[in-house]
Design a protein around this motif. Structure first.
Motif, short mmCIF file in Angstrom:
data_model
loop_
_atom_site.label_atom_id
_atom_site.label_comp_id
_atom_site.label_asym_id
_atom_site.label_seq_id
_atom_site.Cartn_x
_atom_site.Cartn_y
_atom_site.Cartn_z
N VAL A 29 0.86 -1.18 0.00
CA VAL A 29 0.00 0.00 0.00
C VAL A 29 0.90 1.23 0.00
O VAL A 29 1.98 1.21 0.58
N GLY A 30 0.45 2.26 -0.71
CA GLY A 30 1.20 3.51 -0.71
C GLY A 30 1.95 3.82 -1.98
O GLY A 30 2.65 4.83 -2.05
N ARG A 31 1.78 3.01 -3.03
CA ARG A 31 2.51 3.29 -4.27
C ARG A 31 2.14 4.64 -4.86
O ARG A 31 2.98 5.39 -5.33
N GLY A 32 0.85 4.96 -4.88
CA GLY A 32 0.40 6.17 -5.54
C GLY A 32 0.35 7.40 -4.65
O GLY A 32 -0.16 8.44 -5.08
N ALA A 33 0.85 7.29 -3.43
CA ALA A 33 0.78 8.42 -2.50
C ALA A 33 1.84 9.47 -2.82
O ALA A 33 2.85 9.18 -3.45
N TRP A 34 1.59 10.69 -2.37
CA TRP A 34 2.57 11.76 -2.48
C TRP A 34 3.50 11.79 -1.28
O TRP A 34 4.62 12.27 -1.36
N ALA A 35 2.99 11.30 -0.15
CA ALA A 35 3.76 11.37 1.10
C ALA A 35 3.69 10.03 1.82
O ALA A 35 2.76 9.26 1.65
N LEU A 189 2.56 25.65 1.45
CA LEU A 189 3.64 25.37 2.39
C LEU A 189 4.80 24.60 1.81
O LEU A 189 5.88 24.56 2.41
N GLY A 190 4.60 23.96 0.66
CA GLY A 190 5.65 23.14 0.09
C GLY A 190 5.69 21.77 0.76
O GLY A 190 4.98 21.50 1.74
N PRO A 191 6.53 20.88 0.25
CA PRO A 191 6.58 19.52 0.78
C PRO A 191 7.20 19.45 2.17
O PRO A 191 8.06 20.26 2.53
N THR A 192 6.76 18.47 2.93
CA THR A 192 7.32 18.18 4.25
C THR A 192 8.45 17.16 4.08
O THR A 192 8.67 16.62 2.99
N PRO A 193 9.16 16.84 5.15
CA PRO A 193 10.17 15.77 5.06
C PRO A 193 9.58 14.40 4.74
O PRO A 193 10.33 13.47 4.44
N HIS A 194 8.26 14.28 4.79
CA HIS A 194 7.61 13.00 4.53
C HIS A 194 7.15 12.86 3.08
O HIS A 194 6.57 11.83 2.71
#
Length: 234
Positions: A29-35, A189-194
């Motif tokens: 799970v999580g292939r298509g996630a951004w974070a 805010l831009g991307p987080t470290p995650h």
């Protein structure tokens, strides 16, 4: 909608054809996630009758999925989880990151499986693992369905734990996947470290486009984007 419950047909076939005594079902799970990470669960179930209602995690409501995961973690013979971080995904590409997470899960089992049932059509594991790929295995195979539910609930909880640190991103609701709130927070805010910095979403954010890393284009990543679109998260 009614659905056919998963069976042990593939597990029985592997026992009969190659003598596989310990068979692990693997799903991600999580292939298509951004974070967030990509998460893989490896589950061993034996040939016992599965809990009622077991199916692909995407066909279950969040409440039913969470309740079923609690049952499954005590019902399976064994299970283990593996993760690949956003930084590993950016550095390696999705296929290699999936393999890394899957190997971590499989090596976390108390016994090395004789065979692995992998959901989907692509074998991202390869040698030395003995792999049987099954399209829609998360619906048709008991061990893969169990892995699907456990992986989804575990990863959702991981992202929910990040929500207090980054409330604008609504991670407890979208689990790091695309959503209007997620997109709006990224624009402001831009991307987080995650966040995954090699993902294409950054190209649509002029203020943050300079942060984008080179992407690794492969069949697995393309499929993940197609699956995400079919699920309505793009």
């Amino acid at each position: 909608m009614p659905y056919e419950p998963p069976t042990h047909r593939v597990e029985r076939s592997l026992r009969a054809t190659i003598g596989a005594r310990c068979v692990a079902g693997v799903d991600e799970v999580g292939r298509g996630a951004w974070a967030g990470p990509v998460t893989v669960c490896a589950a061993v179930t034996g040939l016992r009758r599965p809990p009622e209602g077991l199916t692909d995690s995407k066909l279950l409501t969040p409440l039913r999925r969470a309740a079923l995961a609690e049952v499954l973690t005590g019902w399976v013979t064994a299970y283990a989880l593996g993760h690949a971080t956003p930084q590993e995904i950016d550095a390696l590409g999705m296929t290699a990151a999936l393999r890394l997470a899957a190997v971590r899960a499989l090596e976390g089992l108390p016994e090395r499986p004789d065979a692995v049932i992998l959901d989907g059509k692509h074998d991202y594991l390869g040698a030395p693992w003995r792999v049987r790929t099954v399209i829609k295995g998360d619906q048709s195979c008991v061990a893969v369905a169990a892995a699907s539910v456990i992986a989804k609930v575990h990863r959702d909880r991981m992202l929910a734990e990040l929500a207090p640190e980054h409330p604008e991103f609504d991670f407890d609701s979208n689990a790091g996947y695309p959503s209007p709130t997620h997109r709006s927070a990224l624009e402001q805010l831009g991307p987080t470290p995650h966040h995954r910095l090699s993902w294409a979403y950054l190209e649509a954010l002029p203020r943050w486009r300079h942060l984008k890393l080179p992407s690794h284009r492969d069949a697995s990543a393309a499929d993940s984007l197609e699956d995400a679109g079919q699920l309505g998260i793009f």
